[in-house]
Design a protein around this motif. Structure first.
Motif, PDB file in Angstrom:
ATOM      1  N   CYS A 147       9.354  10.616  -6.342  1.00  0.00           N
ATOM      2  CA  CYS A 147      10.240   9.616  -7.239  1.00  0.00           C
ATOM      3  C   CYS A 147      11.534   9.434  -6.458  1.00  0.00           C
ATOM      4  N   GLY A 148      11.997  10.243  -5.465  1.00  0.00           N
ATOM      5  CA  GLY A 148      13.330   9.877  -4.687  1.00  0.00           C
ATOM      6  C   GLY A 148      12.971   8.756  -3.743  1.00  0.00           C
ATOM      7  N   ILE A 149      12.014   8.857  -3.267  1.00  0.00           N
ATOM      8  CA  ILE A 149      11.870   7.576  -2.274  1.00  0.00           C
ATOM      9  C   ILE A 149      11.582   6.442  -2.901  1.00  0.00           C
ATOM     10  N   ALA A 170       1.002  -1.122  -0.107  1.00  0.00           N
ATOM     11  CA  ALA A 170      -0.074   0.077  -0.102  1.00  0.00           C
ATOM     12  C   ALA A 170       0.854   1.410  -0.113  1.00  0.00           C
ATOM     13  N   TYR A 171       2.067   1.244   0.579  1.00  0.00           N
ATOM     14  CA  TYR A 171       2.905   2.147   0.580  1.00  0.00           C
ATOM     15  C   TYR A 171       3.468   2.652  -0.607  1.00  0.00           C
ATOM     16  N   THR A 172       4.030   1.651  -1.511  1.00  0.00           N
ATOM     17  CA  THR A 172       4.446   1.895  -2.567  1.00  0.00           C
ATOM     18  C   THR A 172       3.521   2.306  -3.660  1.00  0.00           C
ATOM     19  N   ALA A 173       2.313   1.684  -3.574  1.00  0.00           N
ATOM     20  CA  ALA A 173       1.050   2.071  -4.268  1.00  0.00           C
ATOM     21  C   ALA A 173       0.824   3.613  -4.268  1.00  0.00           C
ATOM     22  N   CYS A 174       0.851   4.056  -2.968  1.00  0.00           N
ATOM     23  CA  CYS A 174       0.534   5.253  -2.536  1.00  0.00           C
ATOM     24  C   CYS A 174       1.754   6.142  -3.298  1.00  0.00           C
ATOM     25  N   LEU A 175       2.896   5.922  -3.091  1.00  0.00           N
ATOM     26  CA  LEU A 175       4.037   6.686  -3.980  1.00  0.00           C
ATOM     27  C   LEU A 175       3.759   6.701  -5.276  1.00  0.00           C
ATOM     28  N   ILE A 176       3.461   5.671  -5.957  1.00  0.00           N
ATOM     29  CA  ILE A 176       3.288   5.644  -7.525  1.00  0.00           C
ATOM     30  C   ILE A 176       1.939   6.534  -7.790  1.00  0.00           C
ATOM     31  N   SER A 177       0.828   6.409  -7.008  1.00  0.00           N
ATOM     32  CA  SER A 177      -0.361   7.313  -7.432  1.00  0.00           C
ATOM     33  C   SER A 177       0.149   8.808  -7.294  1.00  0.00           C
TER      34      SER A 177
END
Length: 686
Positions: free
Chosen positions: A270-272, A232-239
């Motif tokens: 993007c950096g994360i 869910a964290y990575t999906a949030c970052l992508i969104s």
């Protein structure tokens, strides 16, 4: 030459937003340098006042006093303002706590390493840690029932959250001890909750949370693993980076500033994502080519979105407007200043700084992407007692086999295609060109606007690091492919890129030994690495210029850093290989010979420059048919090299085989090449 990488101990290009290296050290000097020294004592006294309004005033006054004023900041620090403000974090009045956190936040941002280290030593993390669960609970209540909380209460909580998160960010970035302690707090879920609820929260607070996550995920396994583990964290970052439909909602006033923060938020995400790559399944991010499809399309427009020259001129114009406006809100004991009261000029300067910081961040991320070669594995400490014996119980064949085994276990799966590298050079070149505000005045003193100067110089340095990595990658063929082969015929491109770097250095100048001018030296240190990379890609094409050769030699001699000397020597080596430049070749070669060891030399040479100079001479004169080879024959270089062989052997033997294994391997290679080269040249009988 090597690729530029962020180092944990020096991750921020300028950890001090308002540098103070131009000031003499000592409390008395700070008092003499500050125009506000008379205001210090009343502020510190009011910090302990029984009246909460007075305590709040004192906290706000600290923020006002230190604004772009390193002398006053240093004076306050000498009077233990950090300890006094940390005490106020436990104040019974919420507004005092918020203002104390705000003053500490500003001290962190403006003061850098020293102040952050002092805060950690004085126990700031204890009260900060206690804020995390309280803020989480309160924010959850706000999100569930936003109408149940008054607007001024929400504003107070959001401001405290922003201040606390920013302090965590600065401490993580400047203190390895603080980072270790912060890892134990487990901030990732707290920070990710701001990103998940970004449409209902102030954009500035969400951006601060993303900035803190970016720092925490930078080469920090505990945070990296925690973010990776939750899809869910990575999906949030992508969104956030690739929003569907409407962009991040704009809360509050200042539409232009909100647009800048939206861009900043996407760049931070993007950096994360780059920091935590590769991302494992089942995350959606695992199915995406992050560099190609997400990061580069987001960063590239940022590089071309701003002209540094025009921005510098705009800032100078704003400063003139500011000087023309009479100061109405003077700091006084009777009328407490408001921490959020800023003039239109100050707000515009902040917006410009935010935009420049986003550009700097984009360049930092891009620097990592352009470093396409895998990082070397750290050498494990050997607890055995070093032996005097050169062999150390291991023969050369065994050691070579071990090195080959280690070096073949590299992972190229995450390395981006090098096809995009040349296309990035064009937008990067304008970003290395200094502006009138890029450095403090050469004669000494503070910049007209230190925050702008700080970020501009950081941008130049980041752009040079990107260029260094690009040309390092182009100059290093991988798996039988040479990405620079198609560029070698582009003589005009070579000249344009080469001249652009030298134009920047001409503006930087060589007056970098005075306090406050450290960024000028850093520009030179990085630029010679870029010049070396350009020289390798276009070896034999670049025409050496007398003045440039002289400057490189002078800078090499003046530098105390062996790595910088190696870069200078490497650049000179490339220039010496222009076939028709016989005179330049002779000047460079005679200089390179001065780095060789000999029995008549009073002091032993520096090892790395010595090896680089030897390797350069061998490379330059490996083809006796070239026009400039006449210098080798007429100068009797073969005899000079032959007479140095025994001294070279001693230099190589002195390199510790265990502690400096790679340098020892290189030394042995150069030594063997020297012996073979002298034998070959003598065999030619020219």
């Amino acid at each position: 030459m090597g690729k530029s990488q962020k180092k944990r101990q020096m991750r921020r290009h300028n950890p001090m937003r308002v540098p103070d290296s131009h000031l003499p050290h000592g409390l008395a000097s700070a008092s003499a340098s500050s125009s506000k020294s008379d205001a210090i004592l009343p502020i510190l006294q009011k910090m302990e006042n029984v009246d909460a309004a007075e305590r709040k005033w004192a906290c706000v006054a600290v923020s006002n006093l230190i604004q772009n004023d390193p002398a006053t900041r240093r004076l306050l620090q000498g009077k233990n303002v950090v300890g006094a403000l940390i005490t106020r974090l436990s104040d019974s009045e919420e507004e005092v706590v918020v203002e104390a956190a705000g003053a500490l936040r500003n001290l962190c941002i403006d003061g850098g390493y020293d102040i952050c280290g002092e805060m950690y030593n004085k126990g700031i993390l204890s009260p900060l840690k206690s804020f995390v669960p309280k803020l989480s609970t309160t924010l959850s209540q706000f999100l569930e029932n936003p109408k149940n909380a008054a607007e001024n209460v929400q504003k107070l909580v959001y401001e405290l959250a922003d201040n606390v998160i920013t302090i965590f960010w600065c401490l993580s970035e400047t203190s390895s001890k603080a980072l270790t302690t912060i890892n134990q707090i487990g901030l990732v879920p707290f920070l990710m909750s701001f990103l998940a609820a970004r449409e209902k929260l102030p954009l500035s607070t969400v951006t601060s949370a993303a900035q803190c996550l970016y720092v925490l995920s930078d080469d920090n396994p505990p945070a990296i693993n925690e973010i990776r583990a939750d899809a869910a964290y990575t999906a949030c970052l992508i969104s956030i980076v690739q929003p569907e439909g409407a962009d991040v909602s704009v809360n509050g006033k200042g539409k232009e500033a909100s647009v800048e923060r939206q861009v900043s938020l996407r760049v931070l995400c993007c950096g994360i994502l780059k920091n935590i790559s590769p991302i494992p399944p089942p995350s959606i991010a695992a199915t995406i080519e992050l560099d190609r499809d997400v990061t580069l399309p987001t960063l590239h427009p940022v590089l071309t979105s701003i002209s540094l020259q025009e921005t510098s001129a705009t800032v100078e114009d704003l400063l003139r407007q500011q000087d023309a406006i009479p100061e109405i809100d003077k700091l006084s004991i009777k009328n407490a200043p408001k921490s959020d009261h800023k003039s239109p000029v100050e707000l515009e300067l902040e917006r410009i700084e935010l935009r420049l910081r986003t550009l700097q961040l984009s360049l930092e991320i891009l620097t990592g992407i352009c470093a396409t070669l895998p990082d070397p594995e750290p050498v494990q400490e050997n607890t055995e007692t070093p032996q005097e014996d050169e062999d150390n119980g291991m023969d050369d064949e065994d050691e070579e086999e071990m090195l080959m085994d280690e070096n073949t276990d590299t992972n190229d799966a995450d390395a981006p295609s090098s096809s995009f590298l040349p296309a990035l050079v064009s937008p990067l070149l304008p970003l290395v060109q200094p502006t009138p505000l890029s450095f403090p005045p050469p004669a000494g003193g503070l910049s007209p606007h230190p925050p702008t100067t700080s970020v501009l110089s950081a941008i130049h340095i980041c752009a040079l690091e990107c260029l260094n990595n690009i040309f390092f990658s182009l100059a290093t063929p991988k798996k039988g492919q040479d990405p620079s082969a198609s560029l070698r015929s582009e003589v005009e491109s070579a000249t344009q890129v080469w001249n652009a770097i030298w134009r920047a250095l001409e503006v930087v100048g060589t007056n970098f030994n005075q306090p406050g001018q450290e960024r000028r030296r850093e520009m030179w240190n990085l630029a010679v690495g870029v010049l070396w990379g350009i020289g390798i890609v276009w070896k034999g094409v670049l025409v050496p210029i007398e003045n440039q050769i002289r400057l490189l030699i002078e800078f090499c001699d003046a530098s105390v850093d062996q790595a910088v000397k190696v870069k200078c020597i490497g650049t000179l080596e490339c220039l010496a290989q222009h076939p028709q430049s016989t005179d330049a070749n002779r000047v460079i070669s005679n200089y390179l010979l001065t780095h060789l060891p000999s029995s008549s030399r009073p002091t032993p040479p520096l090892v790395e420059p010595c090896l680089q100079a030897l390797s350069a001479i061998i490379d330059i004169y490996s083809d006796e048919t070239l026009p400039y080879d006449i210098n080798f024959r007429q100068g009797g270089y073969v005899n000079t090299l032959a007479s140095s062989m025994e001294a070279v052997r001693k230099v190589v033997r002195a390199i510790d085989r265990k502690r400096e294994r790679e340098l020892r391997r290189r030394g042995e290679e150069v030594r063997d090449n020297l012996v073979a080269f002298v034998e070959y040249r003598r065999g030619l009988r020219l």
